[in-house]
Design an enzyme around this catalytic site. Sequence first.
Site, PDB file in Angstrom:
ATOM      1  N   GLU A  76       4.973  -5.067   7.005  1.00  0.00           N
ATOM      2  CA  GLU A  76       4.244  -3.969   7.664  1.00  0.00           C
ATOM      3  C   GLU A  76       4.738  -3.725   9.084  1.00  0.00           C
ATOM      4  O   GLU A  76       4.661  -2.623   9.599  1.00  0.00           O
ATOM      5  CB  GLU A  76       2.734  -4.268   7.692  1.00  0.00           C
ATOM      6  N   GLU A 127      -0.592  -9.356  -0.675  1.00  0.00           N
ATOM      7  CA  GLU A 127      -2.000  -9.639  -0.365  1.00  0.00           C
ATOM      8  C   GLU A 127      -2.865  -9.598  -1.626  1.00  0.00           C
ATOM      9  O   GLU A 127      -3.762 -10.420  -1.795  1.00  0.00           O
ATOM     10  CB  GLU A 127      -2.493  -8.634   0.687  1.00  0.00           C
ATOM     11  N   ALA A 147       0.868  -1.181   0.000  1.00  0.00           N
ATOM     12  CA  ALA A 147       0.000   0.000   0.000  1.00  0.00           C
ATOM     13  C   ALA A 147       0.904   1.231   0.000  1.00  0.00           C
ATOM     14  O   ALA A 147       2.053   1.167   0.444  1.00  0.00           O
ATOM     15  CB  ALA A 147      -0.889  -0.024   1.236  1.00  0.00           C
ATOM     16  N   GLY A 166       0.584  -5.062   0.911  1.00  0.00           N
ATOM     17  CA  GLY A 166      -0.632  -5.134   0.101  1.00  0.00           C
ATOM     18  C   GLY A 166      -0.389  -5.752  -1.269  1.00  0.00           C
ATOM     19  O   GLY A 166      -1.317  -6.289  -1.877  1.00  0.00           O
TER      20      GLY A 166
HETATM   21  N1  CO8 Z   1       4.582   3.189  -0.760  1.00  0.00           N
HETATM   22  C1  CO8 Z   1       4.955   4.356  -1.341  1.00  0.00           C
HETATM   23  N2  CO8 Z   1       6.094   4.496  -2.061  1.00  0.00           N
HETATM   24  C2  CO8 Z   1       6.876   3.407  -2.201  1.00  0.00           C
HETATM   25  C3  CO8 Z   1       6.545   2.159  -1.631  1.00  0.00           C
HETATM   26  C4  CO8 Z   1       5.333   2.070  -0.886  1.00  0.00           C
HETATM   27  N3  CO8 Z   1       4.885   0.908  -0.336  1.00  0.00           N
HETATM   28  N4  CO8 Z   1       7.527   1.270  -1.932  1.00  0.00           N
HETATM   29  C5  CO8 Z   1       8.424   1.939  -2.677  1.00  0.00           C
HETATM   30  N5  CO8 Z   1       8.047   3.232  -2.844  1.00  0.00           N
HETATM   31  C6  CO8 Z   1       8.736   4.296  -3.568  1.00  0.00           C
HETATM   32  C7  CO8 Z   1       9.928   4.810  -2.800  1.00  0.00           C
HETATM   33  O1  CO8 Z   1       9.535   5.738  -1.819  1.00  0.00           O
HETATM   34  C8  CO8 Z   1      10.766   5.418  -3.910  1.00  0.00           C
HETATM   35  O2  CO8 Z   1      10.219   6.654  -4.264  1.00  0.00           O
HETATM   36  P1  CO8 Z   1      11.151   7.984  -4.243  1.00  0.00           P
HETATM   37  O3  CO8 Z   1      12.165   7.708  -5.318  1.00  0.00           O
HETATM   38  O4  CO8 Z   1      10.208   9.079  -4.568  1.00  0.00           O
HETATM   39  O5  CO8 Z   1      11.756   8.041  -2.876  1.00  0.00           O
HETATM   40  C9  CO8 Z   1      10.503   4.471  -5.089  1.00  0.00           C
HETATM   41  O6  CO8 Z   1       9.289   3.788  -4.777  1.00  0.00           O
HETATM   42  C10 CO8 Z   1      11.601   3.443  -5.268  1.00  0.00           C
HETATM   43  O7  CO8 Z   1      11.769   2.767  -4.040  1.00  0.00           O
HETATM   44  P2  CO8 Z   1      13.199   2.576  -3.335  1.00  0.00           P
HETATM   45  O8  CO8 Z   1      14.108   3.706  -3.694  1.00  0.00           O
HETATM   46  O9  CO8 Z   1      12.948   2.314  -1.881  1.00  0.00           O
HETATM   47  O10 CO8 Z   1      13.683   1.252  -4.099  1.00  0.00           O
HETATM   48  P3  CO8 Z   1      14.704   0.157  -3.551  1.00  0.00           P
HETATM   49  O11 CO8 Z   1      14.979  -0.718  -4.729  1.00  0.00           O
HETATM   50  O12 CO8 Z   1      15.824   0.781  -2.838  1.00  0.00           O
HETATM   51  O13 CO8 Z   1      13.853  -0.683  -2.458  1.00  0.00           O
HETATM   52  C11 CO8 Z   1      11.924  -1.852  -1.613  1.00  0.00           C
HETATM   53  C12 CO8 Z   1      12.758  -1.435  -2.862  1.00  0.00           C
HETATM   54  C13 CO8 Z   1      12.709  -2.838  -0.751  1.00  0.00           C
HETATM   55  C14 CO8 Z   1      10.650  -2.527  -2.140  1.00  0.00           C
HETATM   56  C15 CO8 Z   1      11.563  -0.591  -0.779  1.00  0.00           C
HETATM   57  O14 CO8 Z   1      11.031   0.398  -1.651  1.00  0.00           O
HETATM   58  C16 CO8 Z   1      10.577  -0.837   0.307  1.00  0.00           C
HETATM   59  O15 CO8 Z   1      10.909  -1.368   1.349  1.00  0.00           O
HETATM   60  N6  CO8 Z   1       9.295  -0.423   0.093  1.00  0.00           N
HETATM   61  C17 CO8 Z   1       8.268  -0.500   1.097  1.00  0.00           C
HETATM   62  C18 CO8 Z   1       7.766  -1.928   1.269  1.00  0.00           C
HETATM   63  C19 CO8 Z   1       6.700  -1.987   2.351  1.00  0.00           C
HETATM   64  O16 CO8 Z   1       6.933  -1.676   3.492  1.00  0.00           O
HETATM   65  N7  CO8 Z   1       5.479  -2.409   1.976  1.00  0.00           N
HETATM   66  C20 CO8 Z   1       4.367  -2.491   2.877  1.00  0.00           C
HETATM   67  C21 CO8 Z   1       3.549  -1.230   2.848  1.00  0.00           C
HETATM   68  S1  CO8 Z   1       2.211  -1.212   4.038  1.00  0.00           S
HETATM   69  C22 CO8 Z   1       1.023  -2.211   3.335  1.00  0.00           C
HETATM   70  O17 CO8 Z   1       1.182  -2.710   2.252  1.00  0.00           O
HETATM   71  C23 CO8 Z   1      -0.236  -2.426   4.102  1.00  0.00           C
HETATM   72  C24 CO8 Z   1      -1.249  -3.186   3.275  1.00  0.00           C
HETATM   73  C25 CO8 Z   1      -2.590  -3.229   3.933  1.00  0.00           C
HETATM   74  C26 CO8 Z   1      -3.440  -2.079   3.533  1.00  0.00           C
HETATM   75  C27 CO8 Z   1      -4.910  -2.375   3.575  1.00  0.00           C
HETATM   76  C28 CO8 Z   1      -5.553  -1.935   4.834  1.00  0.00           C
HETATM   77  C29 CO8 Z   1      -6.943  -2.450   5.001  1.00  0.00           C
END
Ligand code: CO8
Length: 258
Positions: free
Chosen positions: A132, A112, A65, A109
């Site tokens: 998460e 999921e 998400a 998500g």
């Molecule tokens: N949300 C928003 N932006 C994101 C997300 C995300 N989940 N993941 C990556 N991005 C963005 C980064 O912020 C970055 O943007 P910017 O260049 O503007 O800073 C761009 O995508 C590229 O990402 P990275 O530079 O971080 O790329 P890397 O190759 O270094 O890393 C990763 C890749 C490991 C995937 C890393 O981006 C990461 O850890 N992302 C977050 C993963 C995460 O925590 N996911 C869980 C999110 S919470 C969730 O999903 C809850 C679901 C339930 C919701 C429903 C409720 C009912």
Amino acid sequence: MAYETIIVEVEDHVATIKLNRPDALNALNTQLLGELTAALAEADENDKVRCIIITGSAKAFAAGADIKEMSEKSYVDMFMSDFFGKEGNAVIKTRKPIIAAVAGYALGGGCELAMMCDFIIAADTAKFGQPEINLGVIAGIGGSQRLTRFIGKSKAMDMNLTGRFMDAEEAERSGLVSRVVPAKSLMEEAKGAAEKIAEKSMISAMAVKEAVNRSYETTLSEGLLYERRLFHALFATEDQKEGMAAFMEKRTPQFRDR
Ligand code: CO8
């Protein structure tokens, strides 16, 4: 309908929905999930479509998400909007078969969403996770429930508590994905599977979905009865007559969804 965060293509009875927010690794925001919901409803209603594929990019199916969108929300915001409740239900209510074709990250998500599809074909680059906990929350649309049913308690606890990622090989070994293929042939493999499904009677395909999904919702004896009654009911269709006649006449069946 024109979409901005997904790309929809219909070819050979298969609708492919590609998540398309490359700058955010296909993070699932309200707009994307709204468009996905609309595209699934359109595909379900389009008589030409007989199977659906949801996919992402080579780097990410979806990295979860959208954290930027969620970060400032309050409990009241989340509760009153029933955040992503409607969108999650839209995926599982789709009656036509849905394949998730996953390359790269399928996190939070994203994992999921893949699990809401009927089965997952993974590229050898796929990485699944429920990270998460690293954000001070927990999974919200199936990461503690579906994942536990798919891979068992111990691994689901491991994934949800440590936030570690699972590679494609482990995901296949654990029962999360149905097959792993080289990244370069992911879409060919997914389309091949979708075209095979598209050849079947849509009535049987929808009955398969209902029967398998029922196994997660009921007891074994009730599920077996439900399956048997569906099996019996299919004898009211022309497609059953055609399928069995074609077998005996050693020819390919021509199903007409009747
Ligand atoms: N949300 C928003 N932006 C994101 C997300 C995300 N989940 N993941 C990556 N991005 C963005 C980064 O912020 C970055 O943007 P910017 O260049 O503007 O800073 C761009 O995508 C590229 O990402 P990275 O530079 O971080 O790329 P890397 O190759 O270094 O890393 C990763 C890749 C490991 C995937 C890393 O981006 C990461 O850890 N992302 C977050 C993963 C995460 O925590 N996911 C869980 C999110 S919470 C969730 O999903 C809850 C679901 C339930 C919701 C429903 C409720 C009912």
